[in-house]
Motif scaffolding. Structure first.
Motif, mmCIF file in Angstrom:
data_model
loop_
_atom_site.group_PDB
_atom_site.id
_atom_site.type_symbol
_atom_site.label_atom_id
_atom_site.label_comp_id
_atom_site.label_asym_id
_atom_site.label_seq_id
_atom_site.Cartn_x
_atom_site.Cartn_y
_atom_site.Cartn_z
ATOM 1 N N GLY A 120 0.844 -1.179 0.000
ATOM 2 C CA GLY A 120 0.000 0.000 0.000
ATOM 3 C C GLY A 120 0.884 1.236 0.000
ATOM 4 O O GLY A 120 2.105 1.154 -0.166
ATOM 5 N N ASP A 121 0.290 2.411 0.208
ATOM 6 C CA ASP A 121 1.104 3.628 0.292
ATOM 7 C C ASP A 121 1.434 3.901 1.759
ATOM 8 O O ASP A 121 1.187 3.057 2.633
ATOM 9 C CB ASP A 121 0.375 4.807 -0.359
ATOM 10 N N CYS A 122 1.969 5.096 2.064
ATOM 11 C CA CYS A 122 2.418 5.380 3.419
ATOM 12 C C CYS A 122 1.267 5.371 4.408
ATOM 13 O O CYS A 122 1.430 4.955 5.561
ATOM 14 C CB CYS A 122 3.171 6.703 3.475
ATOM 15 N N ASP A 123 0.073 5.825 3.964
ATOM 16 C CA ASP A 123 -1.092 5.816 4.853
ATOM 17 C C ASP A 123 -1.460 4.381 5.216
ATOM 18 O O ASP A 123 -1.679 4.055 6.394
ATOM 19 C CB ASP A 123 -2.299 6.485 4.167
ATOM 20 N N ASP A 124 -1.555 3.528 4.189
ATOM 21 C CA ASP A 124 -1.968 2.153 4.410
ATOM 22 C C ASP A 124 -0.990 1.410 5.313
ATOM 23 O O ASP A 124 -1.394 0.703 6.253
ATOM 24 C CB ASP A 124 -2.082 1.410 3.074
ATOM 25 N N LEU A 125 0.297 1.563 5.031
ATOM 26 C CA LEU A 125 1.310 0.825 5.771
ATOM 27 C C LEU A 125 1.417 1.328 7.215
ATOM 28 O O LEU A 125 1.585 0.525 8.148
ATOM 29 C CB LEU A 125 2.656 0.943 5.060
ATOM 30 N N SER A 126 1.318 2.628 7.419
ATOM 31 C CA SER A 126 1.364 3.180 8.771
ATOM 32 C C SER A 126 0.162 2.721 9.585
ATOM 33 O O SER A 126 0.275 2.376 10.770
ATOM 34 C CB SER A 126 1.418 4.708 8.723
ATOM 35 N N VAL A 127 -1.018 2.724 8.958
ATOM 36 C CA VAL A 127 -2.240 2.279 9.647
ATOM 37 C C VAL A 127 -2.125 0.810 10.023
ATOM 38 O O VAL A 127 -2.442 0.406 11.152
ATOM 39 C CB VAL A 127 -3.475 2.531 8.743
ATOM 40 N N ALA A 128 -1.690 -0.011 9.098
ATOM 41 C CA ALA A 128 -1.610 -1.450 9.355
ATOM 42 C C ALA A 128 -0.619 -1.766 10.467
ATOM 43 O O ALA A 128 -0.922 -2.544 11.386
ATOM 44 C CB ALA A 128 -1.225 -2.188 8.075
ATOM 45 N N PHE A 129 0.576 -1.159 10.416
ATOM 46 C CA PHE A 129 1.573 -1.483 11.437
ATOM 47 C C PHE A 129 1.172 -0.883 12.798
ATOM 48 O O PHE A 129 1.425 -1.488 13.837
ATOM 49 C CB PHE A 129 2.956 -0.990 11.024
ATOM 50 N N ALA A 130 0.548 0.287 12.791
ATOM 51 C CA ALA A 130 0.055 0.863 14.042
ATOM 52 C C ALA A 130 -0.990 -0.043 14.676
ATOM 53 O O ALA A 130 -1.033 -0.203 15.903
ATOM 54 C CB ALA A 130 -0.534 2.245 13.786
ATOM 55 N N SER A 131 -1.835 -0.664 13.859
ATOM 56 C CA SER A 131 -2.844 -1.580 14.369
ATOM 57 C C SER A 131 -2.194 -2.777 15.065
ATOM 58 O O SER A 131 -2.628 -3.210 16.138
ATOM 59 C CB SER A 131 -3.732 -2.050 13.212
ATOM 60 N N ILE A 132 -1.111 -3.296 14.477
ATOM 61 C CA ILE A 132 -0.403 -4.432 15.073
ATOM 62 C C ILE A 132 0.235 -4.038 16.403
ATOM 63 O O ILE A 132 0.142 -4.764 17.401
ATOM 64 C CB ILE A 132 0.665 -4.952 14.086
ATOM 65 N N LEU A 133 0.887 -2.863 16.437
ATOM 66 C CA LEU A 133 1.548 -2.430 17.670
ATOM 67 C C LEU A 133 0.536 -2.133 18.777
ATOM 68 O O LEU A 133 0.752 -2.477 19.942
ATOM 69 C CB LEU A 133 2.401 -1.195 17.396
ATOM 70 N N GLU A 134 -0.560 -1.470 18.412
ATOM 71 C CA GLU A 134 -1.556 -1.119 19.428
ATOM 72 C C GLU A 134 -2.170 -2.368 20.057
ATOM 73 O O GLU A 134 -2.376 -2.426 21.267
ATOM 74 C CB GLU A 134 -2.660 -0.242 18.808
ATOM 75 N N ILE A 135 -2.439 -3.388 19.230
ATOM 76 C CA ILE A 135 -3.031 -4.608 19.776
ATOM 77 C C ILE A 135 -2.036 -5.361 20.631
ATOM 78 O O ILE A 135 -2.413 -6.159 21.504
ATOM 79 C CB ILE A 135 -3.575 -5.498 18.630
ATOM 80 N N ALA A 136 -0.727 -5.078 20.413
ATOM 81 C CA ALA A 136 0.327 -5.695 21.226
ATOM 82 C C ALA A 136 0.639 -4.875 22.475
ATOM 83 O O ALA A 136 1.549 -5.231 23.237
ATOM 84 C CB ALA A 136 1.591 -5.864 20.385
ATOM 85 N N GLY A 137 -0.080 -3.775 22.673
ATOM 86 C CA GLY A 137 0.109 -2.965 23.869
ATOM 87 C C GLY A 137 1.215 -1.939 23.755
ATOM 88 O O GLY A 137 1.725 -1.461 24.786
ATOM 89 N N ILE A 138 1.582 -1.566 22.542
ATOM 90 C CA ILE A 138 2.661 -0.592 22.324
ATOM 91 C C ILE A 138 2.048 0.692 21.772
ATOM 92 O O ILE A 138 1.405 0.675 20.718
ATOM 93 C CB ILE A 138 3.714 -1.150 21.349
ATOM 94 N N GLU A 139 2.250 1.787 22.479
ATOM 95 C CA GLU A 139 1.672 3.059 22.070
ATOM 96 C C GLU A 139 2.297 3.580 20.778
ATOM 97 O O GLU A 139 3.513 3.497 20.595
ATOM 98 C CB GLU A 139 1.867 4.115 23.155
ATOM 99 N N THR A 140 1.438 4.135 19.941
ATOM 100 C CA THR A 140 1.917 4.698 18.678
ATOM 101 C C THR A 140 1.257 6.057 18.432
ATOM 102 O O THR A 140 0.226 6.386 19.030
ATOM 103 C CB THR A 140 1.577 3.772 17.495
ATOM 104 N N ALA A 141 1.884 6.806 17.526
ATOM 105 C CA ALA A 141 1.329 8.099 17.108
ATOM 106 C C ALA A 141 1.679 8.304 15.645
ATOM 107 O O ALA A 141 2.690 7.791 15.156
ATOM 108 C CB ALA A 141 1.891 9.229 17.963
ATOM 109 N N PHE A 142 0.815 9.032 14.945
ATOM 110 C CA PHE A 142 1.103 9.394 13.563
ATOM 111 C C PHE A 142 1.898 10.694 13.532
ATOM 112 O O PHE A 142 1.613 11.634 14.295
ATOM 113 C CB PHE A 142 -0.186 9.592 12.763
ATOM 114 N N VAL A 143 2.885 10.771 12.638
ATOM 115 C CA VAL A 143 3.627 12.001 12.394
ATOM 116 C C VAL A 143 3.242 12.481 11.005
ATOM 117 O O VAL A 143 3.458 11.785 10.011
ATOM 118 C CB VAL A 143 5.147 11.792 12.488
ATOM 119 N N ASP A 144 2.666 13.670 10.965
ATOM 120 C CA ASP A 144 2.173 14.244 9.715
ATOM 121 C C ASP A 144 3.151 15.326 9.262
ATOM 122 O O ASP A 144 3.250 16.388 9.871
ATOM 123 C CB ASP A 144 0.784 14.831 9.947
ATOM 124 N N PHE A 145 3.884 15.021 8.177
ATOM 125 C CA PHE A 145 4.811 15.997 7.590
ATOM 126 C C PHE A 145 4.079 16.725 6.461
ATOM 127 O O PHE A 145 3.784 16.140 5.421
ATOM 128 C CB PHE A 145 6.050 15.291 7.032
#
Length: 669
Positions: A556-581
């Motif tokens: 996918g593009d950067c949005d898709d990949l960031s969303v997907a990996f953030a979903s994996i980390l959040e479900i694993a109990g690891i806090e995440t945040a988006f950085v918007d450049f």
């Protein structure tokens, strides 16, 4: 503002007219204000007209459409030996837009006097006596008013009167036998009386009324043979003041400026699904004694369809007035004078049609946001449409906005209630709830229905506007709203995270302090295997894949990949945040910022380069180490970290992107 200019002009008209009438009108005598309908103030309306020309010559009314009214009553003689019943008044009214029409028939608005001449003559077998009978009656009346807005109206009333004088005279016939008879000489006066009035809402709780008394008198024929007995119709004015002290309590004051006044107090409460108004009026009339000469208690009950009122007029002065007083002074008013008896009056009002008078109306509605089905909470917290509504009444109203979009709603959605001041314009916001049961595979335009309600069971106003409903994968372009896509496919992300962390548990648990950091490394390395970068499949609008779709499509593009990996980390109990450049051309690039759980003193456990991490304060006020990660770089975790760290440090720190708003950080939770 045009409205303010009109308001100022009407204000000047009212005040100058009042001053002018004070100068030109002569003394008035009798109490004109005693209203058989109870004289209820318009500020405490229950939807029906409960006053007539006596206290409301200007015909101000808050009621709309057709209304029928009647008064049935009983006169009690001073001795109590005689009670007469009659229909005092029948009226019909109609309001059409700003025009109001009123007609009344008054069969019992009458008074008769019989004066004996004191002469009794007998000739032979014939005898006769003389008397004079004087009858006064008001036959009917017509009224009209025009509303220039909820705060100002002008109107007039005209009434038709008849006066009749019957005088007996002797007739002598001399023949074989002398005969004495009497005959009657009749004279009549028929005339129209016309008065004007204005009503002005000074504030939500104060209304001013100003009307003339006997302003225009138009005779149809001549006068009574003895003009002394004609009604004393001198010109005057009546000034009225209504004051609403609370939602339940109101005062009503009418002043016949030279000599008389009426003061009333009214209290409203609700019971049995209707409204009860109880009140008491007291009057002063200089032609009667004592100073307060009438007490009039009144009570009414009303529903949406009818109103019933009961009033009792009690004259405090003895009614044993001599006819010589009448012969000397005459009367100024047919229904309220020094010879009038106590009365018990039953008033009934009926709504002949059930058209509700609109209390609020739309001025406009603008759909400010398209509908993005995945961004559910956005439409709960932020309106998708904003309208402007005008309060058409002279009181503050609570307006309940309701909307319905068939493509996303299962039922009508209630938005927060709005208070709108009298005759004012208020902003109305519409929020919505997005159903999970609808199909959002295709974009479509739907008609959104907007309704305004007050206390009535039916809506006050309604309008429709087209609204665009996007697909479930559409996105409004705000990086902060990517978090809604993270929430989707959690089951798939949980399965991926659990399986991966189990397979690499030894590497993850190798250092107790680096457990989160190691989990990120392992999960990222597994995630980017076989991943590819490709742009949105559709270029006309933003498109974001759900995490499951990204992993199944392996890219996918950067949005898709960031969303997907953030979903994996959040479900694993690891806090995440988006950085918007943000770039100058408006195109954003998205990276992730990940919480390692390490404090500032533990930074050397992962790097010697302080440019590769960012300190953020947690809820306890302690600094924690967050690292940036470029999800579109698939070579290795270390290279993705380095690439993202260089970009973050350059744009967010060196170029002051965080301070300038060029770089934004949005926590997913």
């Amino acid at each position: 503002m045009l409205y303010q200019k009109v308001f100022t002009i009407l204000n000047l008209i009212f005040l100058k007219s009042f001053a002018l009438l004070l100068l030109v009108c002569s003394v008035s005598y009798s109490q004109e204000n005693l209203d058989f309908m109870g004289g209820y103030p318009s500020l405490m309306t229950d939807g029906f007209r409960k006053n007539s020309f006596e206290s409301n010559p200007g015909n101000f009314v808050a009621k709309s459409d057709w209304e029928f009214s009647a008064i049935y009553g009983a006169d009690f003689s001073s001795s109590g030996s005689n009670i007469s019943n009659d229909i005092f008044l029948i009226s019909l009214s109609k309001k059409m837009d700003r025009h109001y029409f009123y007609f009344r028939y008054t069969p019992a608005f009458k008074k008769s006097f019989i004066i004996s001449a004191g002469n009794n003559i007998t000739i032979d077998s014939s005898s006769a006596s003389l008397k004079t009978t004087i009858n006064y009656s008001e036959k009917f009346g017509l009224g009209y008013s025009y509303s220039f807005g909820s705060n100002f109206s002008l109107g007039f009333s005209t009434r038709y009167f008849e006066e009749e004088m019957k005088e007996d005279v002797f007739n002598f016939f001399i023949g074989d036998t002398s005969i004495l008879t009497t005959s009657t000489s009749v004279s009549q006066k028929k005339f129209w009386r016309t008065d004007f009035g204005m009503n002005y809402l000074l504030s939500e709780r104060i209304r001013l009324n100003l009307s003339s008394k006997n302003l225009f008198l138009l005779n149809e024929n001549g006068n009574l043979s003895n003009k002394h007995f004609e009604l004393k119709l001198k010109k005057g004015i009546i000034f009225g003041l209504e004051s609403k002290l609370s939602e339940n309590l109101a005062l009503n004051f009418n002043w016949d400026v030279a000599s008389s006044f009426l003061l009333g107090s009214f209290y409203l409460f609700e019971i049995f699904g209707g409204k009860v108004i109880g009140g008491i009026n007291i009057t002063h009339d200089q032609t009667q004694n004592p100073f307060i000469n009438v007490i009039m208690p009144t009570v009414s009950f009303s529903s949406n369809l009818y109103s019933v009122s009961l009033s009792y007029i009690n004259y405090l002065q003895s009614r044993n007035n001599r006819l010589s007083d009448f012969a000397e002074k005459g009367i100024q008013n047919i229904v309220s004078n020094q010879f009038a008896d106590d009365k018990l009056l039953l008033s009934m009002n009926f709504a002949l049609s059930f058209k509700h008078e609109k209390a609020v109306e739309f001025l406009d509605v603008e759909v400010t946001n398209d509908i993005f089905p995945t961004l559910t909470e956005e439409f709960v917290n932020h309106p998708f449409a904003i309208g402007h509504a005008k309060n058409l009444t002279d009181k503050t109203i609570s307006v309940k906005p309701i909307s319905f979009i068939p493509g996303i709603n299962n039922e009508h959605i209630y938005s927060p209630t709005v208070e709108i001041a009298p005759n004012s314009i208020g902003e109305v916001k519409f929020f919505t709830l997005i159903s999970d049961e609808k199909n959002y595979e295709k974009r479509k335009i739907d008609n959104a229905e907007f309704l305004l309600f007050t206390t009535e069971p039916d809506y006050e106003d309604k309008t429709e506007k087209p609204v665009l409903i996007n697909t479930k994968n559409n996105w409004d372009g705000k990086v902060s709203n990517l978090r809604y896509f993270v929430y989707r496919s959690f089951d798939y992300s949980l399965d991926f995270a659990t399986r991966t962390m189990k397979n690499y548990s030894s590497a993850i648990d190798s250092n107790v302090y680096l457990k989160k950091f190691n989990s990120v490394k392992v999960l990222f390395s597994e995630f980017v295997k076989n991943m590819n970068y490709f742009s949105d499949p559709r270029t006309s609008f933003e498109y974001v894949q759900f995490p499951k779709e990204t992993m199944e499509r392996k890219g996918g593009d950067c949005d898709d990949l960031s969303v997907a990996f953030a979903s994996i980390l959040e479900i694993a109990g690891i806090e995440t945040a988006f950085v918007d450049f943000k770039s100058d051309d408006g195109i954003s690039h998205v990276n992730l910022l990940i919480n390692t759980g390490l404090n500032s003193s533990q930074a050397e456990l992962i790097t010697q380069n302080d440019k590769k991490y960012f300190l953020r304060e947690n809820q306890n006020g302690e600094d924690e180490i967050w690292i940036p990660l470029e999800t579109t770089h698939f070579v290795s975790f270390e290279s993705s970290w380095n690439l993202a760290a260089e970009k973050f440090y350059r744009e967010a720190i060196e170029n002051f992107g965080l301070q300038k708003g060029k770089v934004l950080i949005t926590d997913i939770y």
